[in-house]
Design an enzyme around this catalytic site. Sequence first.
Site: not given
Length: 308
Positions: A272, A274, A59, A220, A103, A278
């Site tokens: 999730g 920031n 991350y 998402g 990857k 929320r």
Amino acid sequence: MSSNHIGRITLPNGRSLSRMAYGVWRLSEATDHSVNTNLARIDACLAQGITTFDHADIYGNYSCEELFGHAIKARPSLKDQIEIVTKTDIMLLSDKWPNTRVKHYDTSAAHVTASVECSLSRIGVDVIDLLLIHRPDPLMDAQALGACLDGLIDSGKLRGVGVSNFMPWDVDLLQSCMKHKLQTNQLELSLLHTAPFTNGQLAHAQQHRMPVMAWSPLGGGRLHSQAGTPGTAAARLALKLETLARAAGTDTTAVAMAWLMHHPVGVVPVMGSNQLDRIARFGDAARVPMDRQTWYELYELANGHEVP
């Protein structure tokens, strides 16, 4: 206990996670990811009983664990208040791994062991509560990986092990090569991604008394961003979610999380954000009523048709 205290869920090894987890993958994207601001985010979680923090080595281009670790270094008492979940095996094209040409996934014992050591160091803890294998690896040597994971638990570096994005047969293969029981499977699961309810993933987890962690529980962000886009599942769901949210005195995010958490397998949404305002409302899901018919009303709207 406050009305929005989220509660806890028990893992197969007898340890527990909070009923929701805070996902740290966006920490590096925040305009302000100072120690004090990250501590405020952590405190906003703890105030609601959210004590489980979900990481992965990759991350933030391998930076989020370290950002979180700065907060722990500033307040070491947090180590006794929280559970750390992190993940390994995805190898990104990154300046942090200059020898990586493509990857790929790496579940070799050498890489997993090194990854655990790096995560312990970056986060600044002595033990990781749950290490998850992030993605199924087509080259996984289950016997070698199982022995490695058992050894890391026996050494005291891990309290438990789980998987992420595994199908039932992937789980069974790895479990067949381990003496310690796998604790969770973290899956993409939301009103916009309902396949695990019928593809065997949740059935297998329930059979083995294994709670499931849900990543991207709001699709998402599409559950909100596409609510005004005709023809989308989000648009079909919008009115019902808003009606239920008003009745519960909360928002549509809380209703969507209550829908996930109603499933008997025990779903732990990984949330999730920031934004402190929320984060402070995550626990509202605990006070949203959810019964069988309401659950199915949302399920049918999500899928665009009634059940057979």
